[in-house]
Scaffold this motif. Sequence first.
Motif, PDB file in Angstrom:
ATOM      1  N   ASP A   1      37.600  31.056  33.973  1.00  0.00           N
ATOM      2  CA  ASP A   1      36.646  32.154  34.079  1.00  0.00           C
ATOM      3  C   ASP A   1      35.896  32.171  32.743  1.00  0.00           C
TER       4      ASP A   1
ATOM      5  N   LEU B   1      32.696  41.055  40.536  1.00  0.00           N
ATOM      6  CA  LEU B   1      32.677  42.038  41.610  1.00  0.00           C
ATOM      7  C   LEU B   1      31.301  42.163  42.244  1.00  0.00           C
TER       8      LEU B   1
ATOM      9  N   HIS C   1      31.110  40.856  45.643  1.00  0.00           N
ATOM     10  CA  HIS C   1      31.904  41.506  46.688  1.00  0.00           C
ATOM     11  C   HIS C   1      31.404  42.907  47.039  1.00  0.00           C
TER      12      HIS C   1
ATOM     13  N   HIS D   1      46.326  41.430  42.180  1.00  0.00           N
ATOM     14  CA  HIS D   1      46.027  40.021  41.923  1.00  0.00           C
ATOM     15  C   HIS D   1      44.774  39.884  41.064  1.00  0.00           C
ATOM     16  N   ARG D   2      43.729  40.635  41.393  1.00  0.00           N
ATOM     17  CA  ARG D   2      42.493  40.557  40.599  1.00  0.00           C
ATOM     18  C   ARG D   2      42.743  41.005  39.163  1.00  0.00           C
TER      19      ARG D   2
ATOM     20  N   HIS E   1      45.859  42.871  46.687  1.00  0.00           N
ATOM     21  CA  HIS E   1      44.662  42.129  46.278  1.00  0.00           C
ATOM     22  C   HIS E   1      44.106  42.655  44.957  1.00  0.00           C
ATOM     23  N   LEU E   2      44.188  43.977  44.758  1.00  0.00           N
ATOM     24  CA  LEU E   2      43.730  44.556  43.506  1.00  0.00           C
ATOM     25  C   LEU E   2      44.638  44.130  42.355  1.00  0.00           C
TER      26      LEU E   2
ATOM     27  N   GLU F   1      36.181  32.711  44.090  1.00  0.00           N
ATOM     28  CA  GLU F   1      36.323  34.131  44.414  1.00  0.00           C
ATOM     29  C   GLU F   1      36.808  34.362  45.849  1.00  0.00           C
ATOM     30  N   ARG F   2      37.743  33.549  46.289  1.00  0.00           N
ATOM     31  CA  ARG F   2      38.428  33.672  47.590  1.00  0.00           C
ATOM     32  C   ARG F   2      37.526  33.434  48.801  1.00  0.00           C
TER      33      ARG F   2
ATOM     34  N   ARG G   1      44.788  38.450  37.214  1.00  0.00           N
ATOM     35  CA  ARG G   1      43.955  37.319  36.829  1.00  0.00           C
ATOM     36  C   ARG G   1      43.049  37.677  35.650  1.00  0.00           C
ATOM     37  N   ALA G   2      42.491  38.864  35.655  1.00  0.00           N
ATOM     38  CA  ALA G   2      41.527  39.239  34.625  1.00  0.00           C
ATOM     39  C   ALA G   2      42.188  39.577  33.296  1.00  0.00           C
TER      40      ALA G   2
ATOM     41  N   SER H   1      33.802  40.592  35.302  1.00  0.00           N
ATOM     42  CA  SER H   1      34.329  40.250  36.630  1.00  0.00           C
ATOM     43  C   SER H   1      33.195  39.613  37.419  1.00  0.00           C
TER      44      SER H   1
END
Length: 526
Positions: free
Chosen positions: A160, A504, A507, A441-442, A438-439, A280-281, A445-446, A502
């Motif tokens: 990233d 985001l 999304h 996980h994000r 999922h949150l 990003e999935r 990762r960040a 991010s």
Amino acid sequence: MTTVAEQSSSTLSCDVLVVGGGINGAGIARDLAGRGLQVVLCERDDLAAHTSSASTKLIHGGLRYLEYREFGLVRKALQEREVLLRSAPHIMWPLRFVMPHAPAMRPAWLIRAGLFLYDHLARREWLPGSGSLDLRHHAAGKPLKPDYLRGFIYSDGWVDDARLVTLCAVDAAERGATVLTRTTCVEAMRHGAQWQATLRDAAGAELHVKARALVNAAGPWAEQLLKQAVRNADGHPPIERRSLRLVRGSHIVVPRLFAHDHAYIFQAGDGRIVFAIPYERHFTLIGTTDVEVAQPEGAETCSDSEAAYLCAEVNRYFRAEVQPGQIVWRYAGVRPLLEDHAGDAKAATRDYKLELDRDGAPLLTVWGGKITTFRKLAEQAADQLCLALGDPRQAWTHSASLPGGDLSDWIGDAQRPDADFARFLQAAQHRYAWLDPHLVHRLARAYGSRIDRVLRTAEGQPAMKLQDLGGEIAPGLYEAELRYLRQTEWALSADDVLWRRSKLGLHLGAAQQQTVRDWFAHASPC
């Protein structure tokens, strides 16, 4: 978070002033601060606002550079892969690349020879080596046209990129550096053994800085900085010894084209290569191009012709055609490449040069560079600066973690980075079982092991339930995270959060993105 307004009542003195908040500037500031020097880093926009957030986001040796006999560069980059992957397993991870064999492009023996060199130019401790694939029986063959029967597979890494820059700046600040974003170096005058610089923020507030050394890490603007802002005592700019070759690299993002977790490296019809990478999935990232530009201003836009080129090249390989109308996002960055007088932009070197001018107070200019070699570049720059200042100090970043990268408090001793992150994610999801997986996980990762710092209440206490995180400003984005980004990571606008801290922005819809802008418009200052 320091601002010019908070500093402007007096002149600020430091050992080194670093101009440029991309990967090289942030990396150099981090290394110097870790050696105990007083550092000021200024960036006229946001951290990683330009080239350093517009890469193909790879930690790689550069397989294609072998064709141009860039063996030294490839070896240097390959030596850095596992060093970087270990330093931040939350924002970097290994990735397997599949190259379908197109006999009309390069013969199989040449590719095998290149991969053999790639495997052996530098030591690998845990990344798997290369091999051959029968695409008729491998998951990577299913999205491809049926005439691609065989291929090759090898290892590199993913990063990233924008978060890498930010974490370097965070590390620098926590080691004592002053980091000033939205702050332009309008003038730097050399007076004997000292630089006197004027910095100006977006509101017009000025800060005067006295520094023993100056670093020009302005990337595509390095030449401009020397010509327009940097002056010797006689009022003339330093003698220029190098020039840059500015090359735009454009990328497109489309809905996901394949379900597996490998990336593709395609041989393009013009002799270049094009990547197609899981992103990003829900998306696939496709890039890049090499288009020469005269200047960086106004050149950071992926043109329609470049987007069409990328679609056409991947359509040579994929069964399902990609059309420009499917593009959900496009971006471009201007690479500051060393002028080596290569005839074709794709053949221009990706190596770097550190030019140290010691005619008075030291001036170090960074020419070129790539993300994979940023740590080594920063280490060499710090070595040279410390020596020039008469105070050699020991290098330290080779075995150091970036913020959030040390997972030992969560999982114990480190093993291999990808497995370590998997164990950490499991532990984080257990601790935050009340949050959407999922949150978690994000956030894992960040922020890695600093996830606890993000998930805190306004009073600074650990969150125990969803309500502790404040309002949900947009789906999956709570006030607690926005407060953290403003206070710790210099996020001052919605775009800083949605497209750099991010992704985001990919999304969230337009209305949801507007709620983030509204939050920044009404949030109280840090």
